[in-house]
Design a protein around this motif. Structure first.
Motif, PDB file in Angstrom:
ATOM      1  N   ALA A 145       0.845  -1.186   0.000  1.00  0.00           N
ATOM      2  CA  ALA A 145       0.000   0.000   0.000  1.00  0.00           C
ATOM      3  C   ALA A 145       0.880   1.236   0.000  1.00  0.00           C
ATOM      4  O   ALA A 145       2.041   1.185   0.425  1.00  0.00           O
ATOM      5  N   ILE A 146       0.312   2.340  -0.487  1.00  0.00           N
ATOM      6  CA  ILE A 146       1.054   3.600  -0.483  1.00  0.00           C
ATOM      7  C   ILE A 146       0.252   4.677   0.244  1.00  0.00           C
ATOM      8  O   ILE A 146      -0.978   4.682   0.228  1.00  0.00           O
ATOM      9  N   PRO A 159      -3.362  12.461  -7.931  1.00  0.00           N
ATOM     10  CA  PRO A 159      -4.000  11.551  -8.891  1.00  0.00           C
ATOM     11  C   PRO A 159      -3.009  10.667  -9.635  1.00  0.00           C
ATOM     12  O   PRO A 159      -3.269   9.463  -9.842  1.00  0.00           O
ATOM     13  N   GLU A 160      -1.901  11.243 -10.046  1.00  0.00           N
ATOM     14  CA  GLU A 160      -0.898  10.490 -10.806  1.00  0.00           C
ATOM     15  C   GLU A 160      -0.442   9.253 -10.028  1.00  0.00           C
ATOM     16  O   GLU A 160      -0.407   8.138 -10.572  1.00  0.00           O
ATOM     17  N   TYR A 161      -0.100   9.449  -8.756  1.00  0.00           N
ATOM     18  CA  TYR A 161       0.424   8.332  -7.970  1.00  0.00           C
ATOM     19  C   TYR A 161      -0.692   7.374  -7.534  1.00  0.00           C
ATOM     20  O   TYR A 161      -0.480   6.159  -7.462  1.00  0.00           O
ATOM     21  N   ALA A 162      -1.866   7.903  -7.261  1.00  0.00           N
ATOM     22  CA  ALA A 162      -2.971   7.025  -6.876  1.00  0.00           C
ATOM     23  C   ALA A 162      -3.340   6.090  -8.013  1.00  0.00           C
ATOM     24  O   ALA A 162      -3.484   4.873  -7.810  1.00  0.00           O
ATOM     25  N   ILE A 163      -3.493   6.632  -9.193  1.00  0.00           N
ATOM     26  CA  ILE A 163      -3.866   5.804 -10.348  1.00  0.00           C
ATOM     27  C   ILE A 163      -2.780   4.783 -10.647  1.00  0.00           C
ATOM     28  O   ILE A 163      -3.063   3.607 -10.908  1.00  0.00           O
ATOM     29  N   GLY A 204      -1.468  -2.771  -8.560  1.00  0.00           N
ATOM     30  CA  GLY A 204      -1.946  -3.703  -7.546  1.00  0.00           C
ATOM     31  C   GLY A 204      -1.777  -3.264  -6.117  1.00  0.00           C
ATOM     32  O   GLY A 204      -1.740  -4.112  -5.209  1.00  0.00           O
ATOM     33  N   LEU A 205      -1.718  -1.960  -5.854  1.00  0.00           N
ATOM     34  CA  LEU A 205      -1.499  -1.462  -4.500  1.00  0.00           C
ATOM     35  C   LEU A 205      -2.751  -0.789  -3.941  1.00  0.00           C
ATOM     36  O   LEU A 205      -3.519  -0.159  -4.667  1.00  0.00           O
ATOM     37  N   ALA A 249     -10.360   4.707 -11.440  1.00  0.00           N
ATOM     38  CA  ALA A 249      -9.253   3.753 -11.322  1.00  0.00           C
ATOM     39  C   ALA A 249      -9.486   2.797 -10.158  1.00  0.00           C
ATOM     40  O   ALA A 249      -9.217   1.600 -10.253  1.00  0.00           O
ATOM     41  N   ALA A 250     -10.005   3.335  -9.042  1.00  0.00           N
ATOM     42  CA  ALA A 250     -10.314   2.480  -7.898  1.00  0.00           C
ATOM     43  C   ALA A 250     -11.430   1.494  -8.250  1.00  0.00           C
ATOM     44  O   ALA A 250     -11.366   0.315  -7.887  1.00  0.00           O
ATOM     45  N   ASP A 251     -12.431   1.958  -8.976  1.00  0.00           N
ATOM     46  CA  ASP A 251     -13.550   1.092  -9.360  1.00  0.00           C
ATOM     47  C   ASP A 251     -13.097  -0.035 -10.300  1.00  0.00           C
ATOM     48  O   ASP A 251     -13.674  -1.121 -10.298  1.00  0.00           O
ATOM     49  N   ALA A 252     -12.068   0.258 -11.098  1.00  0.00           N
ATOM     50  CA  ALA A 252     -11.547  -0.747 -12.025  1.00  0.00           C
ATOM     51  C   ALA A 252     -10.756  -1.833 -11.307  1.00  0.00           C
ATOM     52  O   ALA A 252     -10.440  -2.870 -11.907  1.00  0.00           O
ATOM     53  N   HIS A 253     -10.431  -1.598 -10.039  1.00  0.00           N
ATOM     54  CA  HIS A 253      -9.675  -2.575  -9.237  1.00  0.00           C
ATOM     55  C   HIS A 253     -10.379  -2.762  -7.893  1.00  0.00           C
ATOM     56  O   HIS A 253      -9.878  -2.355  -6.841  1.00  0.00           O
ATOM     57  N   PRO A 254     -11.562  -3.348  -7.901  1.00  0.00           N
ATOM     58  CA  PRO A 254     -12.397  -3.426  -6.695  1.00  0.00           C
ATOM     59  C   PRO A 254     -11.783  -4.212  -5.544  1.00  0.00           C
ATOM     60  O   PRO A 254     -12.239  -4.070  -4.401  1.00  0.00           O
ATOM     61  N   HIS A 255     -10.765  -5.003  -5.820  1.00  0.00           N
ATOM     62  CA  HIS A 255     -10.116  -5.751  -4.745  1.00  0.00           C
ATOM     63  C   HIS A 255      -9.117  -4.894  -3.974  1.00  0.00           C
ATOM     64  O   HIS A 255      -8.602  -5.328  -2.932  1.00  0.00           O
ATOM     65  N   LEU A 256      -8.852  -3.688  -4.468  1.00  0.00           N
ATOM     66  CA  LEU A 256      -7.928  -2.775  -3.799  1.00  0.00           C
ATOM     67  C   LEU A 256      -8.713  -1.710  -3.043  1.00  0.00           C
ATOM     68  O   LEU A 256      -9.770  -1.270  -3.483  1.00  0.00           O
ATOM     69  N   LEU A 257      -8.184  -1.278  -1.894  1.00  0.00           N
ATOM     70  CA  LEU A 257      -8.887  -0.325  -1.046  1.00  0.00           C
ATOM     71  C   LEU A 257      -8.339   1.084  -1.243  1.00  0.00           C
ATOM     72  O   LEU A 257      -7.151   1.278  -1.517  1.00  0.00           O
ATOM     73  N   TYR A 258      -9.232   2.054  -1.062  1.00  0.00           N
ATOM     74  CA  TYR A 258      -8.913   3.454  -1.333  1.00  0.00           C
ATOM     75  C   TYR A 258      -9.398   4.301  -0.154  1.00  0.00           C
ATOM     76  O   TYR A 258     -10.587   4.326   0.156  1.00  0.00           O
TER      77      TYR A 258
END
Length: 374
Positions: A67-68, A78-82, A88-89, A110-119
Motif C-alpha cells: 500500500a502507499i 492523482p498520478e500516484y494514486a492511479i 496492484g497497490l 481507477a479504484a472502481d476498475a480494481h475493486p479488490h484494492l482499497l482506497y
C-alpha cells in the motif's frame, strides 16, 4: 496478510509527522519512501532504515510495498494514486485528493476498475467526537429535517512569510487554489459528510485580498440544497483573531459548535412547520436545552493515526467497510471547492455537480494568466 508493507510518497513535514506514529501501529511495516528532494529522502532513509527512491513511480513498481500513502503536493495525488491501483497497490492519499473534480473522478474510476484494492483519504476530522455527534443527530432525526447551516472558519490565519516560504504556495500552477485547497479541505469534507452536495453555490471570493498571492484568501458563499435548505460558508486566512463557528439547524432543533469542541443543543417538542401553521400569535414551542462537554478525541495517537490504522485494518481484514474516510468521498469535496472558485471567478452561480471540462478550462486560463504576468 497480517502486516501491510507501506510506502510513503513524499517526505516533507506532513509525511514526517505521519511517520512519527508508524511504530505504534502493529500491522504496519514501513518499508519504502520516495521524494525527489534528496535531503528530504535522506533524512527519512537514515531515520527509519527504509529503502529510498527518487521517484514515486519507482517505489510503486518496486515490489516492496502492499500500500502507499501519498503526501505530495496536491497536483501529484492523482498520478500516484492511479499508478498505485494499476500496479496492484492499496492507496491512501492526503487531502485534498486532487485539485479538480475531473481528476478526482479519474481516481475513483481507477479504484472502481480494481475493486479488490482499497482506497482511503486522510479526512481525519471525521474522527472528532463533536462532528460525529452532529452527524448522528442528523441521521437519527434529533434535529428533524435539515434547514440551514452556518460555518465560519476564519481561524486559518497565515502571514505573508508563510506564503513566501515556497514558490509553489498559493499559486494556480503549484497548488491550484488558496484557502479552499490548502487550509479548508478539513472544513469542506465535514460539510460534505454532514450534508452532501448542494444543488447550487454562489460565492464571492477575492484573489490576494490581504496577501501578495494570486489565489483566494477570502471566501463567502451561499449553498442551496434541493430540499430548500441553505448554507452560509465563510473562510479566510487574514484574521489573527479568527474563530470557528458551526451552527446546524433542523425543523426540530439546533446545534451550535464551540471552539473547544463542546456543543450546545436545543430541541423542540414540535416541528417549526407545525408551530408556524398552528401556533398562536405569540406562542413559543416547548423546547429543551442541553450542553455537551464533547472533548477532543482520546483516540490513541490522535485522529491521523486512527484514520490510517482503520485503513490498514481494512486491508488486513479485506473489508472496505472498516475504512473511516473512503477516498471516493474526495470527489465531493472537490466539487464544492471547484464550484466556489468557479462562481467567485466568473461572478455567476454554479450548479452541482460541476461541469468538469469547463473547470479544467478555467484553471488553464488562470495558470496562463499567472505565467504571463510573471
Amino acid at each position: 496478510m497480517e502486516r501491510v508493507r507501506l510506502g510513503v510518497i513524499g517526505c516533507g513535514g506532513m509525511a514526517k509527522s505521519h511517520m512519527n506514529y508508524f511504530k505504534d501501529i502493529p500491522n504496519l511495516e514501513f518499508t519504502a519512501a520516495a521524494d525527489s528532494f534528496a535531503d528530504n529522502l535522506k533524512s527519512v532513509v537514515d531515520t527509519y532504515g527504509v529503502k529510498g527512491f527518487e521517484s514515486g513511480h519507482d517505489l510503486i513498481k518496486s515490489g516492496l510495498v502492499d500500500a502507499i500513502l501519498i503526501v505530495t503536493p496536491h497536483y501529484f495525488h492523482p498520478e500516484y494514486a492511479i499508478a498505485g491501483f494499476e500496479n496492484g497497490l492499496h492507496v491512501m492519499t492526503e487531502k485534498p485528493v486532487a485539485v479538480t473534480a475531473k481528476a478526482a473522478k479519474q481516481m475513483n474510476d481507477a479504484a472502481d476498475a480494481h475493486p479488490h484494492l482499497l482506497y482511503g483519504a486522510m479526512f481525519q476530522m471525521r474522527m472528532r467526537p463533536d462532528f460525529r455527534f452532529i452527524k448522528q443527530a442528523m441521521v437519527d432525526g434529533t434535529l428533524g429535517d435539515f434547514r440551514r447551516f452556518t460555518w465560519i472558519g476564519t481561524d486559518w490565519f497565515r502571514s505573508q512569510a508563510y506564503y513566501d516560504s515556497g514558490s509553489w504556495r498559493a499559486t494556480w500552477k503549484g497548488e491550484g487554489g488558496g484557502v479552499l485547497l490548502n487550509q479548508c479541505p478539513h472544513d469542506i469534507d465535514m460539510l460534505y459528510w454532514l450534508f452532501g452536495l448542494p444543488k447550487r453555490i454562489t460565492a464571492n471570493i477575492t484573489l490576494g485580498k490581504y496577501h501578495n498571492i494570486e489565489v483566494e484568501d477570502d471566501v463567502s458563499a451561499i449553498w442551496e440544497y434541493e430540499n430548500g435548505a441553505t448554507g452560509v460558508f465563510v473562510v479566510n486566512t487574514s484574521e489573527k483573531l479568527g474563530v470557528k463557528h458551526i451552527e446546524v439547524v433542523g425543523d426540530r432543533g439546533r446545534i451550535e459548535g464551540q471552539p473547544d469542541g463542546s456543543l450546545k443543543m436545543a430541541t423542540m417538542n414540535m416541528s417549526a412547520d407545525e408551530a408556524i401553521k398552528n401556533g398562536e400569535m405569540w406562542s413559543i414551542p416547548g423546547f429543551a436545552r442541553t450542553d455537551f462537554n464533547v472533548t477532543p478525541s482520546k483516540l490513541e495517537g490522535g485522529p491521523h493515526q486512527a484514520t490510517l490504522t482503520a485503513f490498514l485494518d481494512a486491508i488486513v481484514a479485506d473489508d472496505a467497510s472498516k475504512i473511516l474516510a473512503p477516498g471516493r468521498d474526495g470527489l465531493g469535496s472537490l466539487e464544492l471547492i471547484n464550484a466556489m472558485i468557479m462562481s467567485g471567478v466568473t461572478g455567476k452561480p454554479v450548479d452541482l455537480p460541476t461541469d468538469h471540462d469547463a473547470y479544467e478550462a478555467l484553471m488553464a486560463e488562470l495558470i496562463a494568466k499567472s505565467e504571463k504576468n510573471k
